[in-house]
Design an enzyme around this catalytic site. Structure first.
Site: not given
Ligand code: NAP
Length: 253
Positions: A142, A154, A157-158
Site C-alpha cells: 500500500s 497497517y 504491515a504494508k
Molecule cells: P476489503 O474490501 O476490506 O476486502 C478484504 C477482504 O479480506 C475481505 O473479504 C475480508 O473478509 C478478507 N479477510 C480479512 N481478514 C481475513 C483473514 N484473516 N483471512 C481471509 N480473508 C480475510 O479490502 P480491499 O480494499 O479490497 O483491500 C484488499 C487488499 O488491498 C488489502 O490487503 C488492503 O490492505 C490492500 N489495499 C487496499 C487499498 C484501498 O484503498 N482499498 C489501498 C492499498 C492497499 P471479511 O469481509 O469477512 O472481513
C-alpha cells in the site's frame, strides 16, 4: 504477443473489493481460481460469477492467519482444482488509530492478517510452485507503507510486505518463482468506505477529496489493481521479481 498457460491461482480475501476483481481477472486470463475468504458463502458469490462467465473457480473458507486453517485450505485447493502455482496475498483488515490510542490487540490483528497471513499462505503454496518449477507470488502492499497518520500497524504491515516480497524473490527465484508487490493508492472498496465512515465523512466527499489529491484526477477501482496483478502473474513477467509497483494514479513511492 502475451501467452497465458492456464494455472491454478489462489486469491486471499477474494470475496470482495480488490481480491474479487483480481479473482475475476485471473479467471479471464484463463486460470482456475480458488477464491479464499473468511466466509466460504461470501467467496461462493464470486466463484459462482466466475463459473457463470465460463471460468473454473472454487470457494474456500479460511483464516489466513491460522496455521491449521491455511493447511486445510491449500489441501482442498490441491484436491479440487489442482496444485496452485499462482498466489495473491490480498486478505487485509484495518484497525486504525493514533499511536497513543492503539491497543496491542489492534496491532497484533493487523500484522496477523497481512504479514503472518502472507507468510503462512506462501509457505504452504510454495511447495507446489517448487515442484512445478514455476510460480508467481503477488503481495498487496500500500502507499501507506510510506507512512500514514493513524496507521502505525497497517503501515508497518504494508512496509513489511515489501521486505517479505524481496526476500521471497531472492530465495525462490532459482525455482522459477517470481515474487512482486502491488502498492495501491486510494481504491474504492469496502475498506475505504469504512474509513470514510470512521472519520465521519460521506463516502462521495471522501472519494472527491482523494481524487483531487491524485495526479490523474481520479481514485482507483479494484480493476486497476487486478490489471497490475495480472501482469505480474503472466508468463511475460518472468524476469521481473522483487519489485514494488505503486498503482496510485501518481508517483507515490
Ligand atoms: P476489503 O474490501 O476490506 O476486502 C478484504 C477482504 O479480506 C475481505 O473479504 C475480508 O473478509 C478478507 N479477510 C480479512 N481478514 C481475513 C483473514 N484473516 N483471512 C481471509 N480473508 C480475510 O479490502 P480491499 O480494499 O479490497 O483491500 C484488499 C487488499 O488491498 C488489502 O490487503 C488492503 O490492505 C490492500 N489495499 C487496499 C487499498 C484501498 O484503498 N482499498 C489501498 C492499498 C492497499 P471479511 O469481509 O469477512 O472481513
Amino acid at each position: 504477443m502475451t501467452t497465458t498457460t492456464p494455472r491454478v491461482a489462489v486469491v486471499t480475501g477474494g470475496a470482495r473489493g480488490i481480491g474479487a476483481a483480481t479473482a475475476r481477472r485471473l479467471a479471464d486470463d484463463g486460470h482456475a481460481v480458488a477464491v479464499l475468504d473468511l466466509l466460504e458463502e461470501q467467496a461462493a458469490e464470486i466463484a459462482e460469477a466466475i463459473a457463470s462467465d465460463g471460468g473454473r473457480a472454487l470457494a474456500v473458507g479460511a483464516d489466513v492467519a491460522d496455521v491449521d486453517s491455511v493447511a486445510a485450505a491449500v489441501a482442498r485447493v490441491v484436491d479440487e482444482l489442482g496444485a496452485p502455482t499462482v498466489l495473491v496475498n490480498n486478505a487485509g483488515i484495518l484497525r486504525d488509530n493514533l499511536l497513543f490510542k492503539m491497543s496491542p490487540d489492534d496491532w497484533d490483528a493487523v500484522l496477523g492478517v497481512h504479514l503472518r497471513g502472507a507468510f503462512l499462505m506462501t509457505r504452504a503454496v510454495q511447495a507446489h510452485m517448487v515442484e512445478a518449477g514455476w510460480g508467481r507470488v503477488v503481495n498487496l502492499s500500500s502507499t501507506s507503507a510510506l507512512g500514514n497518520r493513524g496507521q502505525a500497524n497497517y503501515a508497518a504491515a504494508k512496509a513489511g510486505m515489501q521486505g517479505f516480497t524481496k526476500t521471497l524473490a531472492i530465495e525462490l527465484g532459482r525455482f522459477g518463482i517470481t515474487a512482486n508487490a502491488v502498492a495501491p493508492g486510494f481504491i474504492e472498496t469496502e475498506m475505504t468506505r469504512a474509513t470514510a465512515e470512521r472519520v465521519g465523512v460521506p463516502f462521495e466527499d471522501f472519494v472527491a477529496h482523494a481524487a483531487k489529491e491524485t495526479p490523474v484526477g481520479r481514485t482507483g477501482k479494484p480493476e486497476d489493481i487486478a490489471a497490475a496483478v495480472s501482469y505480474f502473474c503472466s508468463q511475460d513477467a518472468g524476469f521481473v521479481s522483487g519489485q514494488v509497483l505503486y498503482v496510485a494514479g501518481g508517483p507515490r513511492g
